[in-house]
Write an enzyme that holds these catalytic residues in place. Structure first.
Site, short mmCIF file in Angstrom:
data_model
loop_
_atom_site.label_atom_id
_atom_site.label_comp_id
_atom_site.label_asym_id
_atom_site.label_seq_id
_atom_site.Cartn_x
_atom_site.Cartn_y
_atom_site.Cartn_z
N ARG A 1 -9.82 5.80 -1.76
CA ARG A 1 -10.06 4.17 -1.93
C ARG A 1 -10.38 3.73 -0.61
O ARG A 1 -11.00 2.54 -0.63
CB ARG A 1 -8.90 3.61 -2.45
CG ARG A 1 -8.98 1.94 -2.91
CD ARG A 1 -8.00 1.64 -3.88
NE ARG A 1 -7.62 0.14 -4.15
CZ ARG A 1 -6.90 -0.40 -4.92
NH1 ARG A 1 -6.34 0.43 -5.80
NH2 ARG A 1 -6.97 -1.59 -4.96
N ASN B 1 0.14 2.81 -3.12
CA ASN B 1 0.21 2.28 -1.81
C ASN B 1 1.76 1.91 -1.56
O ASN B 1 2.54 1.94 -2.59
CB ASN B 1 -0.47 0.92 -2.04
CG ASN B 1 -0.06 0.27 -3.02
OD1 ASN B 1 -0.82 0.29 -4.11
ND2 ASN B 1 0.60 -1.01 -2.81
N ARG C 1 -4.98 4.76 -19.72
CA ARG C 1 -6.00 5.70 -19.33
C ARG C 1 -6.24 6.80 -20.30
O ARG C 1 -7.22 7.44 -20.15
CB ARG C 1 -5.54 6.26 -17.95
CG ARG C 1 -5.52 5.42 -16.72
CD ARG C 1 -6.73 4.90 -16.07
NE ARG C 1 -6.58 3.95 -15.39
CZ ARG C 1 -6.89 2.59 -15.29
NH1 ARG C 1 -7.47 1.99 -16.76
NH2 ARG C 1 -6.73 1.94 -14.59
N ASP D 1 -3.61 -2.29 0.07
CA ASP D 1 -3.65 -1.85 -1.13
C ASP D 1 -4.35 -0.84 -1.63
O ASP D 1 -5.08 -0.59 -2.55
CB ASP D 1 -3.97 -3.01 -2.32
CG ASP D 1 -3.82 -2.93 -3.80
OD1 ASP D 1 -2.92 -1.81 -3.88
OD2 ASP D 1 -4.18 -3.39 -4.35
#
Lengths: 524, 353
Positions: free
Chosen positions: A325, A255, A125, A298
């Site tokens: 998410r 997660n 990243r 997930d």
């Protein structure tokens, strides 16, 4: 404001070396993009307006830099890093690689290649910069410090154990004299953590485990036993944001493990799939908010927690918001972590509403099943790591979103599944930009893409919102209503978050698509 | 990065890599399998050599065309790259949408580059040692019991290479000193293969869908002919005739939920001929042109007409574009199905042998 004082004291010496003035991290001037999100707030909004709605059709291609031959993909890899720009030089990464490129011309200044010893090379990243030094993480669990001027390695330090299938991918965050690093990896059941390192030596300053380390510790009541808890995951994939006044970093956590088959970890599984506020000097937790209690899809919460100084019901508030998410948009008080609102920013089919704390309640029927459960969003999520943006001029938060379905299966029906123990398969999805009014949590406008698309976003004072679609177009949208104003096809979809900076009176826009950086500028 | 990939492949399969280039094996795979399968569909599975051989046999039975040499190359390729403990262990990426054809080489998978490569024969021998000495306390799958710790999660195991840390621990550190301390060096190495195999068996995609055939076929038929309105377009004696002999139950489930998708299951998505998305474009001054949609975004649209001609248009307010996705009804059903509807439908379709 001890941090600020320290920064200001040291800045003169560092400037003399041509490095990054740490004070610029607190109020970035427009000629630099000194950290992953451009500034600590994570809002990815630039006050630059030389490129604006009235002249966007005069935007020209300024240069192209192709990072040829890099590993991580058969066709040259993918730049998912947000470049940092310091003193006219762009620094960006791919797994095992760092490049320094002239921000005005795209000419390479240096490149650095790390010799890898394995690890997941899914993406990197970006880099962090402190003074004259650059820091980045490698897939084989090292933090490497390079000299900004020539890319020579200064030292490297282990940040995780490759044998436990951890790997490095996040862009380090620099706060005061702390280099903050996270860990990635969810193949085996290991605990996630986030660490702070001394910028000069790399020595460990503190480590905070996402999952409690012994029964009796706060959060342990949400786990059945110590063994499940200490192997309970919660990776720290993404760069935190930071409020210098409150002196808190906002860490989005991953997660729980095992990922899909959660039978042997009944409970909410704190502090996984949460936003957690830590003191950057000590690593002590200040508060937490859990996005997905007992996640089995997930759905990590490693989407950027964006800081907004806004207004709720006429009251000025210090907020942190996240388009998670799992399909929910959360608005929290960033001093206390108290939930202000939780709302679906895409329609989901797994929730039975929210509890008293604002956390969604999982419908047990939509947990993964032996014969399959149709769930929306899918594993890719309603959003994912690509950075969102908040535009203070419109008061809207923008995120690359997806409405997606897949079937979640349990593959391992035993009493002690490990690793994943299931997965999702198949799917149908549609992609869009959602513009969310943080005051109400309502989607103000939605712009659907014809052909997929999930890019990082940038908003500017030029009344422009930059995004990528699934067809390789870089697009400037009107942030007020989502209408496309300008586009250029890059031949490959945007793979990172676009950035902007002004040098010598020219505003540049830089974006990655595949293995190539493209710079656009207002050249006349 | 070909040399890097070959070097890593050498570690895993010293014999095959010398004998054949990975590029040739991959080319054979693309030529023979690529005609029907996307690479991702096949390689999202993890199978042993024997399981891959079964898959290939079944594909040959369905008409896959290739030479014996090509099939041998493909078997080696799939086993090496997509075996249970293969270098490409990770299927979909955890924190990013899975990019198609990411094409990570062998060196770019989770875990250390020098991780133990399982010797199947040694792992089988080691299983006997395990059954005699370890299974009572550590369990059949080495995941621990009340009497013994979880070996799959043990750092001693994860740091081990061919007995390098397991050996010294059993000789000196293990609470049950004898008889494990008396295992021979060869037995220790065998045992390390067995235990590492259990670790690899927990990795994603080492496991498969178990049983999706749990529904009521009668209720499925009722849904097909009633609420689902499937019979409007489909017929058990027409396009769906013998569908269940062409697709397995997971494939059936994925195929009606996500037609045209690349879901799991044998023959997933290929049991019924997929109808392409079409588009009708009407310019302000001209006549409408209809054809198969080639590309569409906010700015351009392209189609191929019935004569095979390619047409490309700039999208303007005056250009009328109407997309027709024959699977639109399926997409809309995703908001309506209950999971019971889905399982009943699979049970019904499975009767169409």
């Amino acid at each position: 404001m001890k941090v600020l004082a320290t920064l200001l004291l040291s800045s003169a010496a560092i400037l003399a070396q041509g490095g990054l003035n740490p004070a610029s991290l607190l109020a970035p001037p427009t000629d630099t993009w000194p950290t992953y999100n451009g500034d600590y707030s994570g809002r990815r909004y630039s006050t630059l307006a030389k490129i604006n709605q009235s002249n966007i059709n005069s935007l020209s291609l300024a240069w192209v830099y192709r990072a040829n031959g890099a590993p991580g993909g058969g066709s040259g890899g993918r730049i998912s890093a947000t470049p940092v720009e310091v003193n006219g030089i762009l620094y960006f990464t791919m797994p095992d690689h760092v490049w320094a490129v002239d921000a005005r011309t795209g000419r390479e200044v240096w490149n650095f290649q790390w010799t890898p010893h394995g690890g997941e090379h899914i993406g990197n990243r970006g880099a962090g910069v402190y003074g004259s030094w650059l820091y980045f993480l490698t897939p084989d669990c090292n933090m490497v410090s390079l000299n900004l001027k020539d890319g020579k390695e200064r030292w490297h330090k282990s940040i995780c154990d490759l044998d436990q299938y951890y790997f490095g991918s996040m862009a380090p965050l620099v706060v005061g004299n702390h280099i903050i690093t996270g860990v990635s990896g969810d193949d085996l059941d290991r605990p996630g953590y986030i660490e702070s390192h001394d910028p000069e030596t790399g020595a460990l300053q503190w480590r905070w485990y996402v999952v409690p380390q012994k029964m009796g510790d706060p959060g342990s009541e949400t786990w059945p036993n110590e063994e499940a808890m200490k192997h309970g995951g919660g990776m720290t994939w993404l760069t935190p944001t930071y409020d210098p006044e409150l002196n808190m970093i906002y860490v989005p956590t991953g997660n729980p493990q095992p990922v899909i088959a959660g039978k042997a970890r009944p409970g909410a599984n704190l502090f996984t799939a949460s936003v957690v506020a830590l003191n950057p000097d000590t690593g002590k937790m200040q508060w937490y908010f859990q996005s997905s209690p007992h996640d089995t899809h997930d759905w990590d919460a490693t989407q950027t927690p964006v800081l907004i100084d806004g207004e709720i019901n006429g009251q000025k508030r210090k907020l942190v918001v996240q388009a998670s998410r799992n399909g929910y948009f959360f608005v929290l008080d960033r001093a206390t972590g108290k939930n202000i609102s939780s709302s679906e920013y895409v329609k989901v089919n797994w929730s039975k509403g929210v509890d008293a704390k604002g956390s969604p309640i999982l419908n047990p029927a939509k947990e993964p099943q032996l014969d399959g459960a149709l769930v929306s969003p899918n594993q890719g999520g309603a959003s994912n790591w690509p950075p969102p943006t908040y535009d203070p001029d419109t008061g809207l938060f923008y995120v690359s979103a997806a409405r997606a379905f897949s079937v979640y299966y349990i593959y391992d029906p035993s009493d002690k599944p490990e690793g994943w123990g299931g997965n999702d398969r198949g799917g149908w999805s549609e992609s869009m930009i959602q513009a969310i009014d943080y005051k109400t949590g309502k989607v103000k406008w939605s712009h659907k893409w014809e052909d997929g698309g999930r890019s990082g976003l940038l908003s500017t004072a030029g009344k422009l919102l930059f995004a990528g679609d699934g067809s390789g177009n870089l697009i400037a949208l009107d942030p007020a209503n989502g209408n496309p104003l300008w586009h250029a096809n890059l031949g490959s979809s945007v793979t990172n978050g676009p950035i902007t900076y002004e040098l010598d009176g020219t505003q540049y826009l830089v974006v990655a698509a595949g293995d190539t950086l493209f710079a656009f500028a207002m050249l006349r | 990065m070909r040399s890097g990939i070959c070097m890593a492949a050498l570690l895993l399969a010293p014999v095959t890599c010398v004998a054949q280039s990975p590029a040739a094996a991959r080319a054979a795979f693309q030529d023979v399998c690529g005609a029907c399968h996307s690479v991702e569909t096949v390689t999202s599975q993890r199978r042993t050599r024997a399981q891959w051989q079964d898959s290939i046999n079944s594909m040959v039975a369905r008409g896959a065309k290739g030479t014996d040499e090509q099939f041998a190359l493909i078997l080696d390729y799939l086993t090496r790259q997509y075996g249970p403990a293969s270098p490409n262990d990770s299927g979909a990426s955890p924190a990013a949408p899975a990019p198609a054809g990411r094409g990570r080489g062998a060196a770019y998978s989770p875990g250390p580059e020098d991780r133990q490569v399982i010797d199947e024969a040694a792992a089988i021998r080691g299983r006997k040692v395990y059954a005699a000495e370890c299974i009572t306390c550590h369990g059949t799958r080495a995941r621990g019991t009340e009497r013994g710790s979880d070996l799959v999660r043990s750092e001693i195991v994860l740091h081990d290479r061919y007995g390098s840390t397991i050996g010294p621990f059993l000789r000196q550190g293990h609470p049950a000193q004898t008889p494990v301390a008396q295992l021979t060096q060869a037995q220790l190495v065998d045992l390390s293969h067995t235990i590492h195999q259990e670790v690899y068996n927990t990795l994603r995609a080492a496991l498969q869908i178990q049983n999706v055939l749990t529904g009521d076929p009668k209720a499925g038929a009722a849904y097909f002919n009633g609420e689902g309105k499937c019979s409007t377009c489909h017929s058990p004696t027409g396009d769906l005739v013998h569908i269940a002999s062409r697709m397995d139950p997971p494939g059936l489930q994925q195929a009606f939920l996500f037609p045209g998708g690349r879901g799991g299951g044998r023959g997933g998505g290929r049991g019924v001929s997929a109808h392409p998305v079409t588009v009708t474009v009407t310019p302000a001054s001209g006549t409408a042109i209809t054809g198969t949609l080639v590309h569409i975004d906010d700015f351009n649209v392209a189609l191929r007409d019935g004569a095979g001609e390619y047409h490309s248009f700039k999208r303007t307010p005056d250009l009328k574009v109407v997309k027709n996705d024959p699977a639109q009804t399926h997409h809309e059903l995703l908001d309506k199905y209950t999971d019971k509807n889905i399982h009943d439908m699979v049970a019904y379709l499975e009767t169409l042998k």
